[in-house]
Write a protein that holds these residues in place. Structure first.
Motif, PDB file in Angstrom:
ATOM      1  N   THR A  91      72.597  32.906   5.476  1.00  0.00           N
ATOM      2  CA  THR A  91      72.688  32.781   6.938  1.00  0.00           C
ATOM      3  C   THR A  91      73.727  33.743   7.476  1.00  0.00           C
ATOM      4  O   THR A  91      74.868  33.772   7.023  1.00  0.00           O
ATOM      5  CB  THR A  91      73.058  31.347   7.347  1.00  0.00           C
ATOM      6  OG1 THR A  91      72.091  30.447   6.809  1.00  0.00           O
ATOM      7  CG2 THR A  91      73.098  31.205   8.860  1.00  0.00           C
ATOM      8  N   ARG A 136      72.330  44.630  13.061  1.00  0.00           N
ATOM      9  CA  ARG A 136      71.063  45.128  12.501  1.00  0.00           C
ATOM     10  C   ARG A 136      71.236  45.622  11.067  1.00  0.00           C
ATOM     11  O   ARG A 136      70.375  45.424  10.225  1.00  0.00           O
ATOM     12  CB  ARG A 136      70.496  46.219  13.387  1.00  0.00           C
ATOM     13  CG  ARG A 136      69.877  45.662  14.645  1.00  0.00           C
ATOM     14  CD  ARG A 136      68.891  46.636  15.253  1.00  0.00           C
ATOM     15  NE  ARG A 136      68.157  45.996  16.304  1.00  0.00           N
ATOM     16  CZ  ARG A 136      68.504  46.010  17.579  1.00  0.00           C
ATOM     17  NH1 ARG A 136      69.607  46.629  17.955  1.00  0.00           N
ATOM     18  NH2 ARG A 136      67.762  45.407  18.479  1.00  0.00           N
ATOM     19  N   LEU A 193      71.271  42.767   8.563  1.00  0.00           N
ATOM     20  CA  LEU A 193      69.977  42.097   8.339  1.00  0.00           C
ATOM     21  C   LEU A 193      69.301  42.543   7.051  1.00  0.00           C
ATOM     22  O   LEU A 193      68.463  41.836   6.517  1.00  0.00           O
ATOM     23  CB  LEU A 193      69.021  42.364   9.506  1.00  0.00           C
ATOM     24  CG  LEU A 193      69.305  41.642  10.805  1.00  0.00           C
ATOM     25  CD1 LEU A 193      68.327  42.102  11.871  1.00  0.00           C
ATOM     26  CD2 LEU A 193      69.228  40.143  10.615  1.00  0.00           C
ATOM     27  N   VAL A 253      69.274  38.362   4.222  1.00  0.00           N
ATOM     28  CA  VAL A 253      69.482  37.362   5.268  1.00  0.00           C
ATOM     29  C   VAL A 253      68.182  36.595   5.518  1.00  0.00           C
ATOM     30  O   VAL A 253      67.114  37.193   5.666  1.00  0.00           O
ATOM     31  CB  VAL A 253      69.964  38.041   6.573  1.00  0.00           C
ATOM     32  CG1 VAL A 253      69.976  37.060   7.730  1.00  0.00           C
ATOM     33  CG2 VAL A 253      71.331  38.654   6.364  1.00  0.00           C
ATOM     34  N   VAL A 283      69.394  34.140  11.224  1.00  0.00           N
ATOM     35  CA  VAL A 283      70.464  34.672  12.076  1.00  0.00           C
ATOM     36  C   VAL A 283      70.800  33.590  13.101  1.00  0.00           C
ATOM     37  O   VAL A 283      69.928  33.147  13.852  1.00  0.00           O
ATOM     38  CB  VAL A 283      70.037  35.965  12.797  1.00  0.00           C
ATOM     39  CG1 VAL A 283      71.140  36.443  13.729  1.00  0.00           C
ATOM     40  CG2 VAL A 283      69.661  37.042  11.798  1.00  0.00           C
ATOM     41  N   LEU A 320      67.036  41.905  18.791  1.00  0.00           N
ATOM     42  CA  LEU A 320      67.570  41.290  17.587  1.00  0.00           C
ATOM     43  C   LEU A 320      66.691  40.124  17.146  1.00  0.00           C
ATOM     44  O   LEU A 320      66.384  39.980  15.964  1.00  0.00           O
ATOM     45  CB  LEU A 320      69.004  40.817  17.822  1.00  0.00           C
ATOM     46  CG  LEU A 320      69.688  40.131  16.646  1.00  0.00           C
ATOM     47  CD1 LEU A 320      69.760  41.062  15.440  1.00  0.00           C
ATOM     48  CD2 LEU A 320      71.080  39.665  17.060  1.00  0.00           C
ATOM     49  N   ASP A 339      63.650  41.601  15.561  1.00  0.00           N
ATOM     50  CA  ASP A 339      63.955  42.136  14.236  1.00  0.00           C
ATOM     51  C   ASP A 339      64.136  41.025  13.207  1.00  0.00           C
ATOM     52  O   ASP A 339      63.820  41.202  12.036  1.00  0.00           O
ATOM     53  CB  ASP A 339      65.227  42.989  14.267  1.00  0.00           C
ATOM     54  CG  ASP A 339      65.058  44.272  15.050  1.00  0.00           C
ATOM     55  OD1 ASP A 339      63.904  44.638  15.376  1.00  0.00           O
ATOM     56  OD2 ASP A 339      66.089  44.904  15.360  1.00  0.00           O
ATOM     57  N   ALA A 340      64.670  39.886  13.645  1.00  0.00           N
ATOM     58  CA  ALA A 340      64.944  38.772  12.732  1.00  0.00           C
ATOM     59  C   ALA A 340      63.804  37.763  12.689  1.00  0.00           C
ATOM     60  O   ALA A 340      63.909  36.746  12.008  1.00  0.00           O
ATOM     61  CB  ALA A 340      66.235  38.076  13.161  1.00  0.00           C
ATOM     62  N   ARG A 392      62.756  36.152   9.590  1.00  0.00           N
ATOM     63  CA  ARG A 392      63.869  35.463   8.944  1.00  0.00           C
ATOM     64  C   ARG A 392      64.221  34.160   9.652  1.00  0.00           C
ATOM     65  O   ARG A 392      64.707  33.241   9.052  1.00  0.00           O
ATOM     66  CB  ARG A 392      65.108  36.366   8.945  1.00  0.00           C
ATOM     67  CG  ARG A 392      64.950  37.605   8.125  1.00  0.00           C
ATOM     68  CD  ARG A 392      66.141  38.519   8.410  1.00  0.00           C
ATOM     69  NE  ARG A 392      66.089  39.711   7.623  1.00  0.00           N
ATOM     70  CZ  ARG A 392      65.439  40.804   7.988  1.00  0.00           C
ATOM     71  NH1 ARG A 392      64.784  40.842   9.130  1.00  0.00           N
ATOM     72  NH2 ARG A 392      65.443  41.855   7.215  1.00  0.00           N
ATOM     73  N   PHE A 404      65.700  33.094  13.870  1.00  0.00           N
ATOM     74  CA  PHE A 404      66.764  33.468  14.794  1.00  0.00           C
ATOM     75  C   PHE A 404      66.942  32.344  15.792  1.00  0.00           C
ATOM     76  O   PHE A 404      65.967  31.812  16.326  1.00  0.00           O
ATOM     77  CB  PHE A 404      66.377  34.745  15.551  1.00  0.00           C
ATOM     78  CG  PHE A 404      67.365  35.135  16.616  1.00  0.00           C
ATOM     79  CD1 PHE A 404      68.462  35.917  16.314  1.00  0.00           C
ATOM     80  CD2 PHE A 404      67.198  34.715  17.931  1.00  0.00           C
ATOM     81  CE1 PHE A 404      69.374  36.273  17.294  1.00  0.00           C
ATOM     82  CE2 PHE A 404      68.095  35.063  18.916  1.00  0.00           C
ATOM     83  CZ  PHE A 404      69.187  35.852  18.593  1.00  0.00           C
TER      84      PHE A 404
END
Length: 86
Positions: free
Chosen positions: A15, A36, A39, A43, A46, A67, A70-71, A74, A76
């Motif tokens: 995280t 960025r 990341l 990760v 986020v 952001l 981009d995440a 993952r 966010f």
């Protein structure tokens, strides 16, 4: 123009904890690029703590949306939003 904006980045396992401090606006400089770059190192999530953000303009909003995009794979989330007086 110089900005006092900074981004604190901490890592706890997979995280990435991000805390923007000050005014996230057109004058924030290169600080957002550090997030960025982070990341790319395993990760999974986020987490963006917004409690120390004093101003968010349209440029800053575009940065946060980028952001989040981009995440996306993952995970966010942003929390502790504060009221802003302008």
């Amino acid at each position: 123009m110089h900005s006092d904006f900074e981004i604190n980045i901490r890592r706890y396992g997979a995280t990435l904890h991000v805390t923007p401090v000050g005014e996230l606006d057109v004058d924030c400089g290169q600080a957002p690029n550090d997030v960025r770059m982070a990341l790319h190192h395993g990760v999974s999530v986020v987490a963006c703590d917004m409690r120390r953000l004093t101003l968010l303009d349209l440029t800053g909003l575009h940065y946060l949306l980028g952001l989040a995009r981009d995440a996306h794979s993952r995970g966010f989330f942003a929390y502790n939003w504060q009221h802003q007086n302008e």
